[in-house]
Design an enzyme around this catalytic site. Structure first.
Site, short mmCIF file in Angstrom:
data_model
loop_
_atom_site.label_atom_id
_atom_site.label_comp_id
_atom_site.label_asym_id
_atom_site.label_seq_id
_atom_site.Cartn_x
_atom_site.Cartn_y
_atom_site.Cartn_z
N LYS A 11 0.82 -1.22 0.00
CA LYS A 11 0.00 0.00 0.00
C LYS A 11 0.86 1.27 0.00
O LYS A 11 2.07 1.22 0.29
CB LYS A 11 -0.92 -0.03 1.23
CG LYS A 11 -1.97 -1.17 1.18
CD LYS A 11 -2.90 -1.10 2.39
CE LYS A 11 -3.98 -2.17 2.32
NZ LYS A 11 -4.92 -2.06 3.49
N TYR A 51 -12.35 -2.12 -3.55
CA TYR A 51 -12.82 -2.30 -2.16
C TYR A 51 -14.34 -2.20 -2.04
O TYR A 51 -14.84 -1.90 -0.96
CB TYR A 51 -12.15 -1.28 -1.25
CG TYR A 51 -10.78 -1.69 -0.75
CD1 TYR A 51 -10.61 -2.84 0.03
CD2 TYR A 51 -9.64 -0.92 -1.01
CE1 TYR A 51 -9.37 -3.21 0.51
CE2 TYR A 51 -8.39 -1.29 -0.52
CZ TYR A 51 -8.27 -2.44 0.24
OH TYR A 51 -7.05 -2.81 0.73
N PHE A 59 -15.22 3.61 7.15
CA PHE A 59 -13.88 4.03 6.71
C PHE A 59 -13.69 3.94 5.19
O PHE A 59 -12.60 4.17 4.69
CB PHE A 59 -12.81 3.18 7.42
CG PHE A 59 -12.98 1.69 7.24
CD1 PHE A 59 -12.55 1.05 6.09
CD2 PHE A 59 -13.58 0.93 8.25
CE1 PHE A 59 -12.71 -0.31 5.92
CE2 PHE A 59 -13.74 -0.45 8.09
CZ PHE A 59 -13.31 -1.07 6.92
N ARG A 87 -1.69 -14.15 4.58
CA ARG A 87 -2.35 -13.42 5.66
C ARG A 87 -1.60 -13.61 6.98
O ARG A 87 -1.58 -12.71 7.83
CB ARG A 87 -3.82 -13.83 5.77
CG ARG A 87 -4.59 -13.39 4.50
CD ARG A 87 -6.04 -13.13 4.73
NE ARG A 87 -6.33 -12.26 5.82
CZ ARG A 87 -6.77 -10.99 5.68
NH1 ARG A 87 -6.93 -10.45 4.49
NH2 ARG A 87 -7.07 -10.28 6.74
N THR A 93 -5.13 -7.02 10.91
CA THR A 93 -5.45 -5.73 10.27
C THR A 93 -4.93 -4.55 11.08
O THR A 93 -4.34 -3.61 10.52
CB THR A 93 -6.99 -5.61 10.13
OG1 THR A 93 -7.48 -6.78 9.47
CG2 THR A 93 -7.37 -4.38 9.33
N ARG A 104 2.72 -6.21 9.25
CA ARG A 104 1.99 -5.11 9.87
C ARG A 104 2.57 -4.75 11.25
O ARG A 104 2.61 -3.58 11.62
CB ARG A 104 0.50 -5.45 9.95
CG ARG A 104 -0.16 -5.28 8.56
CD ARG A 104 -1.50 -5.93 8.48
NE ARG A 104 -2.28 -5.48 7.33
CZ ARG A 104 -3.42 -6.06 6.95
NH1 ARG A 104 -3.91 -7.08 7.63
NH2 ARG A 104 -4.07 -5.61 5.90
N ASN A 114 -1.99 0.32 6.73
CA ASN A 114 -1.40 -0.89 7.30
C ASN A 114 -0.57 -1.70 6.30
O ASN A 114 -0.44 -2.91 6.40
CB ASN A 114 -2.49 -1.74 7.96
CG ASN A 114 -3.58 -2.14 6.99
OD1 ASN A 114 -3.51 -1.82 5.81
ND2 ASN A 114 -4.58 -2.85 7.48
N HIS A 117 -2.26 -5.40 1.57
CA HIS A 117 -3.54 -6.06 1.38
C HIS A 117 -3.28 -7.51 1.01
O HIS A 117 -2.31 -7.80 0.32
CB HIS A 117 -4.34 -5.41 0.23
CG HIS A 117 -5.50 -6.26 -0.22
ND1 HIS A 117 -6.72 -6.23 0.41
CD2 HIS A 117 -5.59 -7.21 -1.19
CE1 HIS A 117 -7.52 -7.12 -0.17
NE2 HIS A 117 -6.86 -7.72 -1.14
N GLU A 128 -9.81 -10.83 -7.39
CA GLU A 128 -8.86 -9.72 -7.22
C GLU A 128 -7.67 -9.84 -8.18
O GLU A 128 -7.19 -8.84 -8.69
CB GLU A 128 -8.39 -9.67 -5.77
CG GLU A 128 -9.50 -9.25 -4.81
CD GLU A 128 -9.09 -9.27 -3.34
OE1 GLU A 128 -9.95 -8.98 -2.51
OE2 GLU A 128 -7.92 -9.57 -3.04
#
Ligand code: ADP
Ligand code: MG
Length: 140
Positions: A11, A51, A59, A87, A93, A104, A114, A117, A128
């Site tokens: 990100k 998203y 948010f 993950r 998150t 993270r 964070n 993704h 995706e």
């Protein structure tokens, strides 16, 4: 366990701080292989479409602004159990809850900014990946 593919995004908070290589190294060290990768700048509309599942969440607007605020690196990671493994390497998150050593925990600035993704299931991973890559761009 099976060989899977998952979508990963580095990100804008992370690309801005020049952390792309350090983050990719964590995925590679965990046995995940980068089989497609590109650095792009999303428009807010493109981030919003990606998203869309979160569009009712409070948010959402902030998230789309953030994802369009700088370059991102989108990549396809491949490996045994890649969706869950990615993950696991990413961490929770909210960086305050992320296990030590995860991306993270080490790099995220906040629950919103964070750093990464990752797809959360086989159907979302497929959807995706196809949002960003054609079959010709994925080389395993
Ligand atoms: P994950 O990225 O771990 O799958 P979610 O799918 O729940 O998490 O949320 C998508 C993204 O929305 C998060 O990675 C984060 O950037 C942002 N986000 C989630 N929860 C919040 C929150 N409470 N406040 C601000 N941004 C959030
Ligand atoms: Mg998610």
């Amino acid at each position: 366990m099976a060989i899977e593919r998952t979508l990963s995004i580095i990100k804008p908070d992370a690309t801005k701080r020049n952390l792309t290589g350090k983050i990719v190294a964590k995925f590679e060290d965990a046995g995940l292989r980068v089989v497609a990768q590109k650095r792009i700048r999303l428009t807010k509309a493109q981030a919003g479409q990606f998203y869309e599942v979160h569009k009712e969440r409070p948010f959402y607007d902030e998230l789309c602004e953030f994802m369009a605020s700088g370059p991102v690196v989108v990549q396809v990671l491949e490996g045994e159990d890649a969706i869950a493994k990615n993950r696991e390497v990413m961490g929770a998150t909210n960086p305050a809850d992320a296990a030590p050593g995860t991306v993270r925990a080490e790099f995220a600035e906040s629950v919103g900014e964070n750093s990464v993704h990752g797809s959360d299931a086989p159907d979302t991973a497929a959807q995706e990946i196809s949002y960003f890559f054609s079959g010709l761009e994925i080389v395993g």
